[in-house]
Design an enzyme around this catalytic site. Structure first.
Site, PDB file in Angstrom:
ATOM      1  N   GLY A  34      49.219  39.107  48.466  1.00 22.04           N
ATOM      2  CA  GLY A  34      49.080  37.527  48.152  1.00 22.04           C
ATOM      3  C   GLY A  34      48.502  37.506  49.842  1.00 22.04           C
ATOM      4  N   TYR A 104      41.982  41.309  38.291  1.00 20.16           N
ATOM      5  CA  TYR A 104      42.973  40.537  38.297  1.00 20.16           C
ATOM      6  C   TYR A 104      43.260  39.866  37.038  1.00 20.16           C
ATOM      7  CZ  TYR A 104      41.791  40.220  43.407  1.00 20.16           C
ATOM      8  OH  TYR A 104      41.474  40.489  44.652  1.00 20.16           O
ATOM      9  N   TYR A 105      44.776  39.637  36.700  1.00 21.25           N
ATOM     10  CA  TYR A 105      45.271  38.911  35.542  1.00 21.25           C
ATOM     11  C   TYR A 105      46.033  38.072  35.983  1.00 21.25           C
ATOM     12  CZ  TYR A 105      43.547  43.585  33.727  1.00 21.25           C
ATOM     13  OH  TYR A 105      42.849  44.705  33.545  1.00 21.25           O
ATOM     14  N   ASN A 166      38.771  32.499  53.406  1.00 17.34           N
ATOM     15  CA  ASN A 166      39.001  33.386  52.444  1.00 17.34           C
ATOM     16  C   ASN A 166      38.466  32.962  50.941  1.00 17.34           C
ATOM     17  OD1 ASN A 166      40.302  35.698  51.710  1.00 17.34           O
ATOM     18  ND2 ASN A 166      42.199  34.851  52.562  1.00 17.34           N
ATOM     19  N   TYR A 167      36.826  32.861  51.201  1.00 14.49           N
ATOM     20  CA  TYR A 167      36.311  32.584  49.767  1.00 14.49           C
ATOM     21  C   TYR A 167      36.315  33.780  48.704  1.00 14.49           C
ATOM     22  CZ  TYR A 167      32.239  31.349  46.860  1.00 14.49           C
ATOM     23  OH  TYR A 167      31.621  31.351  45.657  1.00 14.49           O
ATOM     24  N   GLY A 257      43.290  43.736  52.909  1.00 11.29           N
ATOM     25  CA  GLY A 257      44.320  43.080  53.874  1.00 11.29           C
ATOM     26  C   GLY A 257      44.232  43.222  55.201  1.00 11.29           C
ATOM     27  N   GLY A 259      41.921  41.460  56.871  1.00  8.19           N
ATOM     28  CA  GLY A 259      41.752  40.129  57.537  1.00  8.19           C
ATOM     29  C   GLY A 259      43.030  39.196  57.501  1.00  8.19           C
ATOM     30  N   ASP A 260      44.031  39.452  56.591  1.00  9.59           N
ATOM     31  CA  ASP A 260      45.269  38.799  56.568  1.00  9.59           C
ATOM     32  C   ASP A 260      46.195  39.500  57.761  1.00  9.59           C
ATOM     33  OD1 ASP A 260      44.428  37.316  54.552  1.00  9.59           O
ATOM     34  OD2 ASP A 260      45.220  38.907  53.129  1.00  9.59           O
ATOM     35  N   ASP A 296      48.271  46.294  51.079  1.00 11.45           N
ATOM     36  CA  ASP A 296      48.014  44.657  51.932  1.00 11.45           C
ATOM     37  C   ASP A 296      49.038  44.734  53.171  1.00 11.45           C
ATOM     38  OD1 ASP A 296      47.034  44.668  49.246  1.00 11.45           O
ATOM     39  OD2 ASP A 296      46.509  42.710  49.719  1.00 11.45           O
TER      40      ASP A 296
END
Length: 316
Positions: A34, A104-105, A166-167, A257, A259-260, A296
Site C-alpha cells: 500500500g 489486483y483483487y 500516483n496515477y 515501491g 517511488g514510495d 514494497d
C-alpha cells in the site's frame, strides 16, 4: 500525536518466488502493500512517528497487516475492521526474469470502502504532515469523500498537506482523474509526481521539459513540487529555485515501491527541516534501498543505514 498521518488502502500480497507462470505447489511469500502504509513505515524507520488510517477486513490477512504495522511501530489505533468485506489481495509473479505480472483483487474489498466515517475527529490537531496519494480517490466515491474529509480536517488544523499524484490507469481514466488530481495538487503544500503524471495533471502532451512541468504544477498552488525521474534522479522546485539529485547507483532487484520509498525519505528530510536539496538526497537513498531489495517496504532503511549505500561494506 504522530509527525505524519496518512490514509489509504493496504492489501495482502502473494508473491511467487520463482520465475515463470504460477503452477500448483510453487513457492510463494506473503506480505502486504500500500503506497500510504509504505510511506508510514519508511518515515517511522527514519525516526519519526507515523499513523496509518485505513480499513481492513476482519480476516487473517487483515490481522497480518495490522501485526506487521504494529511491529514497525506505526500507529494503527484508527484502523477500522470490516466484518462484511475482505482485505484486498494483490498477486504478483515474475513471468520472465525481466517481466512481472500483477493482479489486483480489490473490488468489494474493505480498503476500497473507506469513507469519511473512518476519519477520526481528532486525527490532525498536532500532526505535522498529512500525506495522501491519488490512489485513494481513484477507488470510488466513498474513498474520495474520505480524502476530502481529512483534507478539510488538515486545513482546520493547519497541518501541512503533501500529495503524491500516483496515477493508476487501471483504476480510472485520465479524463476522470484529471480534475480530482488538479484539486488535490492545488490544495497541497508539497506535491510529488512523475513526468508522465505531471503532464497528465496539466493536460500537456509529452515530451515536456521536467522543469517546465514542475513550474506548471507550482502555478496550481503548491509551495514545492518534486518530480521523480527514475534513473535520471529527481528534482525539486521550491521558492522559485530548482535543485536536482542523481539516482543512487545500485543493482535493481525489485522496482516496486521505489517511488514510495523516495517519498518517505523526502518527507523525513522535511520533518528534519533539511533544505530541499537535502530532502531530495535522502529520498534518492531511500528509493535506492527500495529497488535493490525485494518487496514494497521490507528493505527500506533505518536512519543508521542511510550512509550504507555510499560507504564501505559493513564488517562486524
Amino acid at each position: 500525536m504522530p509527525d505524519l498521518v496518512t490514509l489509504g488502502e493496504a492489501m495482502a500480497v502473494v508473491r511467487a518466488t520463482a520465475v515463470g507462470p504460477p503452477r500448483p505447489g510453487a513457492a510463494a511469500q506473503l506480505s502486504f502493500a500500500g503506497a500510504e502504509s509504505t510511506v508510514a513505515i519508511g518515515v517511522r524507520r527514519l525516526g519519526h512517528s507515523a499513523r496509518w488510517i485505513g480499513r481492513l477486513g476482519s480476516d487473517a490477512f487483515g490481522d497480518m497487516i495490522l501485526a506487521a504495522l504494529r511491529a514497525e511501530d506505526v500507529a494503527v489505533d484508527a484502523v477500522a475492521r470490516d466484518a462484511d468485506r475482505p482485505t484486498g489481495l494483490l498477486v504478483r509473479h515474475r513471468r520472465t526474469a525481466d517481466r512481472a505480472a500483477v493482479a489486483y483483487y480489490r473490488t468489494g474489498g474493505a480498503g476500497a470502502a473507506v469513507g469519511p466515517h473512518d476519519v477520526p475527529a481528532d486525527v490532525l490537531p498536532t500532526a505535522r504532515v498529512l500525506h495522501l496519494t491519488g490512489i485513494t480517490p481513484a477507488l470510488g466515491e466513498q474513498p474520495r469523500a474520505a480524502v476530502e474529509a481529512i483534507v478539510a480536517a488538515a486545513r482546520r488544523a493547519r497541518t501541512r498537506i503533501t500529495f503524491d499524484v500516483n496515477y493508476r490507469r487501471r483504476l480510472w481514466s485520465e479524463v476522470e482523474a484529471r480534475p480530482v488530481l488538479r484539486r488535490l495538487v492545488a490544495g497541497s503544500a508539497t506535491v510529488f509526481a512523475g513526468a508522465e503524471e505531471a503532464a497528465l495533471v496539466l493536460d500537456r502532451p509529452e515530451p515536456v521539459d521536467a522543469v517546465q512541468l514542475a513550474r506548471g504544477l507550482a502555478e496550481l498552488g503548491p509551495e514545492e513540487v518534486v518530480l521523480k525521474l527514475g534513473a535520471a534522479g529527481a528534482l525539486v522546485l521550491a521558492g522559485g529555485d530548482v535543485a536536482r539529485v542523481p539516482a543512487v547507483a545500485v543493482t535493481a532487484v525489485d522496482v516496486v515501491g521505489a517511488g514510495d520509498g523516495f517519498v518517505a525519505g523526502y518527507l523525513s528530510g522535511l520533518l528534519d527541516e533539511l533544505p530541499p536539496a537535502g530532502r531530495l538526497a535522502r529520498g534518492a537513498v531511500c528509493g535506492a534501498f527500495a529497488v535493490s531489495t525485494t518487496g514494497d517496504w521490507e528493505g527500506l532503511p533505518t536512519r543508521a543505514e542511510l550512509g550504507l549505500l555510499t560507504g564501505p561494506d559493513v564488517v562486524r
